[in-house]
Design a protein around this motif. Structure first.
Motif, short mmCIF file in Angstrom:
data_model
loop_
_atom_site.label_atom_id
_atom_site.label_comp_id
_atom_site.label_asym_id
_atom_site.label_seq_id
_atom_site.Cartn_x
_atom_site.Cartn_y
_atom_site.Cartn_z
N LYS B 53 0.83 -1.37 -0.20
CA LYS B 53 0.01 0.00 -0.20
C LYS B 53 0.87 1.24 0.01
O LYS B 53 0.61 2.29 -0.74
CB LYS B 53 -1.07 -0.04 1.19
N ASN B 54 2.00 1.18 0.81
CA ASN B 54 2.77 2.34 1.05
C ASN B 54 3.57 2.51 -0.33
O ASN B 54 3.74 3.97 -0.75
CB ASN B 54 3.77 2.03 2.03
N GLN B 57 1.21 4.10 -2.89
CA GLN B 57 0.91 5.54 -2.88
C GLN B 57 2.23 6.50 -3.38
O GLN B 57 1.88 7.23 -4.27
CB GLN B 57 0.91 5.57 -1.45
N GLN B 61 1.87 8.66 -6.96
CA GLN B 61 2.00 10.32 -6.69
C GLN B 61 3.13 10.49 -7.95
O GLN B 61 2.89 11.34 -8.78
CB GLN B 61 2.66 10.62 -5.71
N GLU B 186 -10.31 4.93 -0.19
CA GLU B 186 -9.55 4.02 -0.54
C GLU B 186 -10.23 3.10 -1.66
O GLU B 186 -11.44 3.04 -1.67
CB GLU B 186 -9.33 3.26 0.77
N PHE B 231 -6.09 0.29 -1.43
CA PHE B 231 -5.07 1.37 -1.77
C PHE B 231 -5.79 2.77 -1.75
O PHE B 231 -6.97 2.88 -1.64
CB PHE B 231 -4.71 0.97 -3.31
N ASP B 232 -4.78 3.66 -1.83
CA ASP B 232 -5.05 5.28 -1.75
C ASP B 232 -6.05 5.28 -3.23
O ASP B 232 -5.60 4.55 -4.18
CB ASP B 232 -4.02 6.10 -2.02
N ARG B 234 -5.52 7.67 -5.13
CA ARG B 234 -4.67 8.13 -6.16
C ARG B 234 -4.18 7.08 -7.13
O ARG B 234 -3.67 7.26 -8.13
CB ARG B 234 -3.38 8.83 -5.60
N CYS B 296 -5.87 14.87 -4.27
CA CYS B 296 -5.74 13.65 -3.56
C CYS B 296 -4.94 13.66 -2.09
O CYS B 296 -5.31 13.40 -1.27
CB CYS B 296 -4.99 12.67 -4.24
N GLN B 297 -3.87 14.70 -2.09
CA GLN B 297 -3.14 15.06 -1.06
C GLN B 297 -3.96 15.66 0.08
O GLN B 297 -4.24 15.36 1.26
CB GLN B 297 -2.10 15.84 -1.26
N GLU B 300 -7.05 13.25 1.18
CA GLU B 300 -6.64 12.34 2.07
C GLU B 300 -6.07 12.71 3.66
O GLU B 300 -6.70 11.92 4.47
CB GLU B 300 -5.36 11.74 1.52
#
Ligand SMILES: Nc1ncnc2c1ncn2[C@@H]1O[C@H](COP(=O)(O)OP(=O)(O)O)[C@@H](O)[C@H]1O
Ligand SMILES: [Mg+2]
Lengths: 256, 388
Positions: B53-54, B57, B61, B186, B231-232, B234, B296-297, B300
């Motif tokens: 997930k990280n 992300q 981006q 998500e 997941f995010d 984005r 997205c930033q 979130e």
């Protein structure tokens, strides 16, 4: 004799005080190669740029199939069936043969989607008609030889409706073998019978090999014109050197 | 036909040769190497449920802005204002959400904040594009000016309206606004559900939850503490933008115009391609990507500050180049850029999974592969253009 597809009468083009073309007459017939010869600076490029709609004539008149026309832009000229293949060919090296062939005039399905299969097929077929069997039209133009690029540019002009094909020194930047390839291509286009070709060159041998009709330009004027039967090799050499007799030139050279 | 053999000289390639000659192959190989090394060096932690997930992300981006930068580079221009555009868009949305719409139009919703911001950034992209094509100046210098200009405007606006260069403590709009959820929520929860389900079947078969399988990502041993839901959002935007860019570039008339504009502008114009419109449109597209990045930033974390997006333009360009895009225009592929984003994203995050290494190695690595990529791309260009 049939009617000329394109006729130019007393065409004058001045750039400020400088007269680049001083009253040029020219006739081109379908199925014929009209070789336009002359030294550097004679005005050949200026003449074809006027025909291609890049320059507006200062005086004189252009006729297409007998009707007077005015070109305000290259678009007008190409809509009237004048297809110009410039020396730099207007090709993109990194792009494929097909993408170059249809550049700016792509075939689309819905949503602007390219009809690539059909485009590949057409690009292949049109190039085959005038002499190269390019099995992979997705290959980049950068990988093609100079002669093949000429063929691509010519096939493209014809496919998009050129009735007069203007070739500006198509052989000048090529090696021997490729020059012959381009001459063959010119012959094949001529054989179709429906396209008039203006072939600009300062190579008398090349013009002799494919030309039906000749015009010699010097200092912005036509100093001689005629069909290939009317103009002897000797006459041709005299006109090529701007009208001076060979004998005179030999004398001048000998005097130094 | 004498020309036949010459034309066919290049045509006799096998499928494998063709694949190896693809422009994406370099970035693909680098990506695979990084994935393998990272998996090994982190004992799999980089790709367990949370690690994945990280990583996704940061990859998403980078990917969103790198695709915008790459399309513009293919058309022969640069945009150094991407990072400042991200900061500007984030500021604009956060301030509207906190202080209301401009001109006393009342409270802002996530939708109105986004739409007004998008209208402003697209206009800015249009202005930048027009300045570049009308003046004939290098886009490098024009967008450098906008890099400073917009970062300054962002900071000044924060101080004037908000008295501080940071907005925080906004309510969590994701609860009630679908717009906020689409950017800050998500996605692909089913992926982790499926992962969990497979894990349970292993438990049924008698495996222990502490087995290697579960550390590798059974997403089950962490229940209660670090349970991953999806997941995010984005990631979805990255996929959508990548698919759209891929389709446009390789399958449409517009794509042909983008390549033609960057390769030889005069040739393109002589054939009727509206090169100026193409360029202006792509400057607007990079502004669009920057705004999506910022949305997205903001949604979130429900915060924004004046430093957001700093240096992102350089990462975007670096990733585009690592992905095989030519600095000189006319050549590049979306797939390559996606590989580039994955590679750079994974390395940027590597320090979290391998605590022993110094985080600064990331920049050493990026500099090295950037240089390698420039040389590799130049070789590809020479091969295609026959060495000119
Ligand atoms: N745009 C222009 N402005 C001024 N002079 C020009 C321009 N274009 C051509 N000329 C001049 O016209 C003359 C004929 O040039 P050109 O037609 O290019 O000759 P050629 O193609 O036969 O070598 C040259 O003396 C050239 O300097
Ligand atoms: Mg010339």
């Amino acid at each position: 004799m049939a009617e000329p597809y394109l006729r130019v009468e007393k065409l004058v083009k001045r750039f400020g005080p400088f007269t680049a073309l001083g009253g040029v007459d020219l006739e081109v017939y379908p199925g014929e190669v009209h070789a336009l010869l002359g030294d550097n600076g004679a005005g050949k490029s200026t003449l074809i740029k006027t025909l291609a709609g890049v320059h507006e004539p200062t005086e004189g008149q252009i006729y297409i199939e007998g009707k007077p026309v005015q070109f305000r832009s290259p678009r007008d000229a190409s809509a009237a069936g004048i297809g110009t293949v410039y020396q730099d060919l207007a090709l993109n090296q990194l792009m494929s043969v097909t993408r170059n062939f249809f550049m700016g005039r792509e075939l689309k399905k819905s949503f602007g989607q390219l009809d690539l299969d059909k485009m590949n097929q057409i690009a292949h077929d049109e190039m085959l008609k005038i002499g190269i069997d390019f099995s992979d039209p997705t290959q980049a133009v950068g990988t093609m030889s100079g002669g093949q690029r000429q063929t691509l540019a010519i096939a493209r002009a014809i496919h998009f409706g050129a009735k007069v094909l203007i070739l500006d020194e198509p052989t000048s930047a090529l090696g021997q073998k490729q020059q012959m390839g381009v001459l063959k291509t010119i012959k094949r286009v001529r054989k179709r019978g429906d396209i008039a070709i203006i072939f600009i060159t300062h190579n008398e041998i090349h013009s002799r090999l494919v030309g039906d009709r000749f015009s010699f330009l010097a200092l912005g004027k036509v100093i001689g014109a005629g069909t290939s039967d009317e103009i002897s090799d000797k006459e041709m050499r005299r006109l090529m050197s701007g009208g001076a007799e060979m004998g005179d030139l030999e004398q001048e050279l000998a005097a130094i | 036909m004498a020309d036949l053999s010459e034309a066919d000289r290049l045509a006799q390639e096998t499928w494998l040769q063709r694949t190896i000659r693809r422009p994406e192959i370099g970035s693909f190989i680098v990506m695979v190497v990084i994935v393998v090394v990272l998996t090994w060096a982190s004992s799999g932690k980089a790709f367990n449920a949370l690690g994945l997930k990280n990583n996704v992300q940061i990859i998403a981006q980078y990917g969103i802005i790198a695709i915008g930068a790459a399309l513009l580079m293919i058309a022969g221009e640069f945009d150094l204002s991407i990072g400042s555009m991200i900061g500007f868009a984030g500021m604009s949305m956060a301030i509207m959400l906190k202080w209301g719409l401009p001109f006393g139009l009342g409270e802002a919703t996530p939708l109105t904040a986004l739409l007004i911001t998008m209208a402003m950034t697209l206009t800015l992209g249009w202005i930048i594009g027009n300045i570049v094509v009308k003046s004939g100046l290098s886009s490098f210098i024009v967008t450098l000016a906008f890099l400073f200009f917009m970062r300054g405007v962002t900071e000044v606006s924060f101080r004037l309206i908000n008295q501080s260069t940071q907005v925080s403590g906004l309510p969590d709009y994701k609860e009630e606004s679908w717009v906020a959820w689409v950017f800050g929520g998500e996605v692909f929860g089913w992926f982790y559900d499926a992962w969990f389900w497979i894990g349970m079947r292993f438990v049924d078969m008698g495996f222990e939850r502490t087995d290697q399988w579960f550390t590798l990502g059974g997403n089950i041993n962490r229940r209660g503490t670090q349970w991953v839901e999806g997941f995010d959002a984005r990631f979805l935007w990255f996929i959508l933008i990548a698919l759209a860019a891929y389709f446009i570039l390789s399958r449409t008339q517009l794509g042909n115009w983008i390549y033609a504009t960057g390769d030889n502008k005069e040739a393109a114009r002589a054939n009727g391609v509206p090169t100026n419109k193409v360029k202006i449109g792509l400057f607007m597209f990079t502004a669009f990507c920057a705004t999506i990045f910022a949305a997205c930033q903001v949604f979130e974390n429900n915060t924004s500050d004046a430093a957001k997006g700093n240096l992102m333009e350089l990462f975007a360009i670096a990733i585009a180049v690592v992905g095989g895009t030519l600095m000189t225009g006319g050549f590049g592929s979306v797939l390559g850029v996606v590989f580039g984003a994955i590679t750079v994203g994974l390395v940027a995050n590597a320090v979290f999974f391998i605590p022993a290494i110094d985080g600064a190695w990331f920049r050493v690595f990026l500099g090295a592969i950037l240089l390698a990529a420039v040389f590799a791309n130049e070789r590809i260009r020479k091969r295609i253009t026959g060495g000119i």
